[in-house]
Design a protein around this motif. Structure first.
Motif, PDB file in Angstrom:
ATOM      1  N   ARG A  31       0.370  -0.949   0.211  1.00  0.00           N
ATOM      2  CA  ARG A  31       0.648  -0.177  -0.415  1.00  0.00           C
ATOM      3  C   ARG A  31       0.228   1.287  -0.586  1.00  0.00           C
ATOM      4  O   ARG A  31       0.493   2.290  -0.598  1.00  0.00           O
ATOM      5  CB  ARG A  31      -0.902  -0.103   1.113  1.00  0.00           C
ATOM      6  N   HIS A  32       2.060   1.310   0.446  1.00  0.00           N
ATOM      7  CA  HIS A  32       3.494   2.285   0.931  1.00  0.00           C
ATOM      8  C   HIS A  32       3.348   2.860  -0.685  1.00  0.00           C
ATOM      9  O   HIS A  32       3.661   3.901  -0.772  1.00  0.00           O
ATOM     10  CB  HIS A  32       3.932   2.404   1.459  1.00  0.00           C
ATOM     11  N   PHE A  33       3.752   1.731  -1.148  1.00  0.00           N
ATOM     12  CA  PHE A  33       4.294   1.948  -2.686  1.00  0.00           C
ATOM     13  C   PHE A  33       3.074   2.573  -3.715  1.00  0.00           C
ATOM     14  O   PHE A  33       3.240   3.512  -4.589  1.00  0.00           O
ATOM     15  CB  PHE A  33       4.764   1.252  -3.418  1.00  0.00           C
ATOM     16  N   GLU A  34       1.781   1.596  -3.433  1.00  0.00           N
ATOM     17  CA  GLU A  34       1.595   2.232  -4.115  1.00  0.00           C
ATOM     18  C   GLU A  34       0.547   3.486  -4.468  1.00  0.00           C
ATOM     19  O   GLU A  34       0.458   4.585  -5.412  1.00  0.00           O
ATOM     20  CB  GLU A  34       0.284   1.381  -3.776  1.00  0.00           C
ATOM     21  N   LYS A  35       0.900   3.808  -3.404  1.00  0.00           N
ATOM     22  CA  LYS A  35       0.540   6.160  -2.833  1.00  0.00           C
ATOM     23  C   LYS A  35       1.487   6.711  -3.005  1.00  0.00           C
ATOM     24  O   LYS A  35       1.427   7.792  -3.673  1.00  0.00           O
ATOM     25  CB  LYS A  35       0.124   5.430  -0.721  1.00  0.00           C
ATOM     26  N   ASN A  36       2.424   5.919  -3.378  1.00  0.00           N
ATOM     27  CA  ASN A  36       3.899   7.360  -3.276  1.00  0.00           C
ATOM     28  C   ASN A  36       4.579   6.257  -4.137  1.00  0.00           C
ATOM     29  O   ASN A  36       5.986   6.661  -4.515  1.00  0.00           O
ATOM     30  CB  ASN A  36       5.265   6.635  -1.764  1.00  0.00           C
ATOM     31  N   LYS A  37       4.067   5.688  -5.563  1.00  0.00           N
ATOM     32  CA  LYS A  37       4.843   5.294  -6.104  1.00  0.00           C
ATOM     33  C   LYS A  37       5.547   6.202  -7.133  1.00  0.00           C
ATOM     34  O   LYS A  37       6.259   6.230  -7.626  1.00  0.00           O
ATOM     35  CB  LYS A  37       3.922   4.228  -7.265  1.00  0.00           C
ATOM     36  N   ALA A  38       4.689   7.431  -7.745  1.00  0.00           N
ATOM     37  CA  ALA A  38       5.452   7.987  -8.695  1.00  0.00           C
ATOM     38  C   ALA A  38       6.703   9.174  -7.458  1.00  0.00           C
ATOM     39  O   ALA A  38       7.999   8.970  -9.052  1.00  0.00           O
ATOM     40  CB  ALA A  38       4.159   9.162  -9.345  1.00  0.00           C
ATOM     41  N   LYS A  39       5.961   9.636  -6.508  1.00  0.00           N
ATOM     42  CA  LYS A  39       7.751   9.767  -5.463  1.00  0.00           C
ATOM     43  C   LYS A  39       8.550   9.351  -5.453  1.00  0.00           C
ATOM     44  O   LYS A  39       9.876   9.859  -5.761  1.00  0.00           O
ATOM     45  CB  LYS A  39       7.241  10.837  -4.283  1.00  0.00           C
ATOM     46  N   ILE A  40       8.804   8.490  -5.219  1.00  0.00           N
ATOM     47  CA  ILE A  40       9.164   7.071  -5.060  1.00  0.00           C
ATOM     48  C   ILE A  40      10.375   6.734  -6.249  1.00  0.00           C
ATOM     49  O   ILE A  40      11.163   7.034  -6.402  1.00  0.00           O
ATOM     50  CB  ILE A  40       8.950   5.752  -4.899  1.00  0.00           C
ATOM     51  N   ILE A  41      10.048   6.943  -7.723  1.00  0.00           N
ATOM     52  CA  ILE A  41      10.608   6.162  -8.939  1.00  0.00           C
ATOM     53  C   ILE A  41      11.188   7.685  -9.179  1.00  0.00           C
ATOM     54  O   ILE A  41      12.490   7.798  -9.608  1.00  0.00           O
ATOM     55  CB  ILE A  41       9.365   6.229  -9.781  1.00  0.00           C
ATOM     56  N   GLU A  42      10.897   8.775  -9.270  1.00  0.00           N
ATOM     57  CA  GLU A  42      11.356  10.211  -9.620  1.00  0.00           C
ATOM     58  C   GLU A  42      12.642  10.342  -8.587  1.00  0.00           C
ATOM     59  O   GLU A  42      13.704  11.113  -8.677  1.00  0.00           O
ATOM     60  CB  GLU A  42      10.603  11.487  -8.960  1.00  0.00           C
ATOM     61  N   GLU A  43      12.161   9.911  -7.400  1.00  0.00           N
ATOM     62  CA  GLU A  43      12.929  10.142  -6.162  1.00  0.00           C
ATOM     63  C   GLU A  43      14.292   9.102  -6.435  1.00  0.00           C
ATOM     64  O   GLU A  43      15.690   9.677  -6.469  1.00  0.00           O
ATOM     65  CB  GLU A  43      13.216  10.022  -4.655  1.00  0.00           C
TER      66      GLU A  43
END
Length: 228
Positions: free
Chosen positions: A207-219
């Motif tokens: 769920r954490h990755f689903e919610k923050n996927k764009a930010k995680i990939i950008e970072e």
């Protein structure tokens, strides 16, 4: 993703990738594990494992602890967090085992929590590790990872709330090993300050990755590579 699907994905992944998962504390019998778990509160398993060989050698039974005193035991524990309290706990634990339990480590949570220094989490660890009982010990890793994955509600505020949710939704046969799955994943991948999401193999149901996927990939794409 439905909660039922998350649990199914969680069990499928770890049953395949980590069918054997055990505590990283070193011990040879239930008494040694009990001592090690009491010492491990707010301390790393690595540090505890450095100190316990000498403790197990010189205090091999509850009788040895019961016959000891603070000044004798403290030097073995002084490099572990909260050494004063833990020294007192072990001394009291030894006496309680001798006086009330015939020097045997009890096998129920209800009996274990009567021992000094033993709370619900420690009792759940002992019963699940030694006897494979379907009890879920919730430490900081289990608390954090189960919420991030979406196995328990995000607003769960206490370890007991998380424990009840995990025990409710996990198949009984998996509860004792799921404790280790969550701990090890939290210790090495889903770190507290900065989870290693780009290295994680659970992102397809996290769920954490689903919610923050764009930010995680950008970072990940903007983080400069470090030289070896």
């Amino acid at each position: 993703m439905l909660k039922k699907e998350r649990y199914a994905a969680f069990i499928d992944h770890f049953s395949t990738k980590m069918p054997v998962a055990e505590t990283e504390l070193s011990y040879g019998n239930p008494f040694q594990l009990l001592v090690a778990v009491v010492l491990s509160a707010q301390c790393t398993d690595k540090r505890v494992n450095m100190q316990t060989p000498a403790i197990f050698r010189d205090f091999p039974t509850p009788e040895h602890l019961a016959a000891s005193n603070f000044d004798e035991l403290f030097p073995y524990i002084k490099s572990i967090s909260y050494p004063n309290n833990k020294t007192r706990h072990l001394l009291g634990l030894g006496k309680k085992l001798v006086e009330d339990f015939n020097s045997e480590v009890p096998s129920t949570v209800e009996e274990l929590i009567k021992l000094p220094g033993v709370g619900r989490k420690t009792a759940n660890v002992i019963t699940s590790v030694v006897w494979n009982q379907p009890n879920m010990a919730v430490d900081t890793h289990v608390f954090r990872v189960s919420k991030r994955l979406g196995l328990v509600p995000q607003n769960s505020k206490t370890p007991l709330e998380v424990e009840k949710q995990l025990v409710k939704h996990l198949p009984k046969k998996h509860i004792h090993i799921a404790h280790h799955w969550l701990i090890l994943h939290g210790r090495y991948v889903c770190l507290a300050r900065k989870p290693k999401c780009m290295e994680c193999s659970l992102t397809h149901f996290c769920r954490h990755f689903e919610k923050n996927k764009a930010k995680i990939i950008e970072e990940a794409n903007t983080t400069p590579l470090t030289k070896p």
